[in-house]
Design a protein around this motif. Sequence first.
Motif, PDB file in Angstrom:
ATOM      1  N   LEU A 393       0.997  -1.145  -0.011  1.00 61.71           N
ATOM      2  CA  LEU A 393      -0.055   0.017  -0.053  1.00 61.71           C
ATOM      3  C   LEU A 393       0.776   1.289  -0.078  1.00 61.71           C
ATOM      4  N   ILE A 394       0.678   2.028  -0.980  1.00 63.48           N
ATOM      5  CA  ILE A 394       1.764   3.341  -1.181  1.00 63.48           C
ATOM      6  C   ILE A 394       1.273   4.534  -0.263  1.00 63.48           C
ATOM      7  N   ASP A 395       2.126   4.764   0.505  1.00 61.15           N
ATOM      8  CA  ASP A 395       2.063   6.027   1.456  1.00 61.15           C
ATOM      9  C   ASP A 395       2.669   7.196   0.831  1.00 61.15           C
ATOM     10  N   SER A 396       3.823   7.027  -0.130  1.00 64.55           N
ATOM     11  CA  SER A 396       4.117   8.305  -0.699  1.00 64.55           C
ATOM     12  C   SER A 396       4.974   8.076  -1.877  1.00 64.55           C
ATOM     13  N   ALA A 397       4.553   8.838  -2.965  1.00 67.04           N
ATOM     14  CA  ALA A 397       5.086   8.529  -4.324  1.00 67.04           C
ATOM     15  C   ALA A 397       5.305   9.770  -4.953  1.00 67.04           C
ATOM     16  N   PRO A 398       6.342  10.589  -4.751  1.00 67.68           N
ATOM     17  CA  PRO A 398       6.604  11.792  -5.726  1.00 67.68           C
ATOM     18  C   PRO A 398       6.649  11.536  -6.976  1.00 67.68           C
ATOM     19  N   ALA A 399       6.202  12.540  -7.802  1.00 61.86           N
ATOM     20  CA  ALA A 399       6.103  12.429  -9.242  1.00 61.86           C
ATOM     21  C   ALA A 399       5.573  10.965  -9.822  1.00 61.86           C
ATOM     22  N   MET A 400       4.591  10.666  -9.314  1.00 61.25           N
ATOM     23  CA  MET A 400       3.934   9.700  -9.849  1.00 61.25           C
ATOM     24  C   MET A 400       4.579   8.223  -9.513  1.00 61.25           C
ATOM     25  N   GLY A 401       5.720   8.134  -8.557  1.00 69.32           N
ATOM     26  CA  GLY A 401       6.315   7.032  -8.476  1.00 69.32           C
ATOM     27  C   GLY A 401       7.638   7.063  -9.502  1.00 69.32           C
ATOM     28  N   LYS A 402       7.862   8.126 -10.163  1.00 67.93           N
ATOM     29  CA  LYS A 402       8.813   7.859 -11.249  1.00 67.93           C
ATOM     30  C   LYS A 402      10.349   7.716 -10.447  1.00 67.93           C
ATOM     31  N   LYS A 403      10.275   8.377  -9.370  1.00 69.68           N
ATOM     32  CA  LYS A 403      11.625   8.000  -8.516  1.00 69.68           C
ATOM     33  C   LYS A 403      11.441   7.068  -7.556  1.00 69.68           C
ATOM     34  N   GLY A 404      10.447   6.379  -7.505  1.00 66.77           N
ATOM     35  CA  GLY A 404      10.187   5.352  -6.554  1.00 66.77           C
ATOM     36  C   GLY A 404       9.129   5.893  -5.395  1.00 66.77           C
ATOM     37  N   GLY A 405       9.302   5.204  -4.293  1.00 61.42           N
ATOM     38  CA  GLY A 405       8.130   5.450  -3.151  1.00 61.42           C
ATOM     39  C   GLY A 405       8.289   4.868  -2.006  1.00 61.42           C
ATOM     40  N   LEU A 432       2.798   4.929  -9.701  1.00 63.72           N
ATOM     41  CA  LEU A 432       2.693   4.690  -8.307  1.00 63.72           C
ATOM     42  C   LEU A 432       1.764   5.819  -7.650  1.00 63.72           C
ATOM     43  N   LYS A 433       0.835   5.434  -7.007  1.00 60.60           N
ATOM     44  CA  LYS A 433      -0.073   6.605  -6.545  1.00 60.60           C
ATOM     45  C   LYS A 433      -0.280   6.122  -5.103  1.00 60.60           C
ATOM     46  N   VAL A 434      -0.450   7.233  -4.318  1.00 64.56           N
ATOM     47  CA  VAL A 434      -0.572   7.367  -2.783  1.00 64.56           C
ATOM     48  C   VAL A 434      -1.805   6.857  -2.782  1.00 64.56           C
ATOM     49  N   GLY A 435      -2.060   5.810  -1.730  1.00 62.74           N
ATOM     50  CA  GLY A 435      -3.459   5.280  -1.213  1.00 62.74           C
ATOM     51  C   GLY A 435      -3.791   4.122  -2.160  1.00 62.74           C
ATOM     52  N   GLU A 436      -2.938   3.786  -3.219  1.00 60.88           N
ATOM     53  CA  GLU A 436      -3.184   2.539  -3.931  1.00 60.88           C
ATOM     54  C   GLU A 436      -2.198   1.336  -3.750  1.00 60.88           C
ATOM     55  N   PHE A 437      -2.700   0.340  -4.151  1.00 61.76           N
ATOM     56  CA  PHE A 437      -1.829  -0.892  -4.032  1.00 61.76           C
ATOM     57  C   PHE A 437      -0.925  -0.984  -5.027  1.00 61.76           C
TER      58      PHE A 437
END
Length: 455
Positions: A393-405, A432-437
């Motif tokens: 479950l993603i808690d943080s993902a700057p730049a849509m996860g392009k740099k990870g999260g 990668l979007k915050v609040g998604e799996f």
Amino acid sequence: MNDLATPKVGFVSLGCPKALTDSELILTQLSAEGYTTSKTFAGADLVIVNTCGFIDDAVKESLDTIGEALAENGKVIVTGCLGAKQAEGGENLVRSIHPKVLAVTGPHATQEVMDAVHAALPKPHDPFLDLVPAAGIKLTPKHYAYLKISEGCNHRCSFCIIPSMRGDLVSRPVGDVLKEARALFEGGVKELLVVSQDTSAYGVDTKYRMGFFDGKPVKTRMLDLVRELGELAKPYGAWVRLHYVYPYPHVDELLPLMAEGLVLPYLDVPFQHSHPEVLKRMKRPASGEKNLDRLQAWRAACPELVVRSTFIAGFPGETEAEFQHLLDFVQEAGIDRAGCFAYSPVTGATANELPGALPDAVREERRARFMAVAEKVSTERLARRVGQELQVLIDSAPAMGKKGGVGRSFADAPEIDGTVRLLPPQKASKQLKVGEFTRARVVAAEGHDLVAMPV
Ligand code: SF4
């Protein structure tokens, strides 16, 4: 009032997740009545401080915050555990130190707090009822939420003063709890954290009364509640995680629900110690249970089970042999995540009268020894996950996860456990979007955390 149309309330929430849910109830009510919140003391018309009164550091932090709010704003309402505490002379502790506060209430007192707010800051004419989300106001990120199922506790652990502040166990009606859970899922919550002082005791005070949810009978009982929560979570693909579960025999019944994936195979069990004599002196619930056998049976029923626990080192009278018993227990039980406090007397707790108080240095030294062993166990267990594919479950993902999260797996509760560091996805189209799996393959273990590649 700084703005006639919008009376503003400053709010500070201190303390544990149970206090947080009290804060959420008050904020929800304030919002329902048309009050807004202010981020600063100075910009508010009054300030509410929800306090913690558990350990001496928390008491100090709460009293300091009240002092700051008084200095910067002047109109302060105090609620929460510290509000229920008495000073040595028998008068209210908060009032004895800060006599200028407008009102003081104990925990779980939304109505009393609102009465005090109304007296100092009349509610606006046209409440914006429709603007309040059905799930209420949450202080957690949108994708996870704490769900409090009961208040208070029937036990009297000798190191704890919570029952004297929060009273005996009062279970919330099962229909209300399930309604709140459904509203949370509908509002986008992907992880529901069930909290209380003693989750396994849910319903004992009501003699497991039959309640109703959507016209369907449901018993006020942990197993029944957890099963219903799992069913409610299913269509949303959401997680249900259980905290503060004591190892009573009936907890065994939860393991099949975990094995079938209805709720997360994760249990937060506050063992505090392993030696029967220490547990007896602590007056712990389920102290007579054979905890090691029970844990082994749980793991046999659900091999994926992750156990988090907290412990106290250096309790009054703890012998070196008793402490060694604790170290052995943590290793044999394979406790995945452990926290440990060096025993510290809490004003008003009966343990303060026990003979055999240990010097501070011994308590600290035992805590450090405990953590060294517990961390070794924890990292060994974590290392087994390398190579596995997990749901995160993603808690943080700057730049849509392009740099990870950063996210968490079923094995990590927010705030208290480790995390899963997500590497930048290799597929350019993957976001990668915050609040998604996301699914992710574990490539390494680093201390308490994992490193994983999104797939
Ligand atoms: S179970 Fe013990 S430690 Fe927990 S709240 Fe009740 S009295 Fe306190």
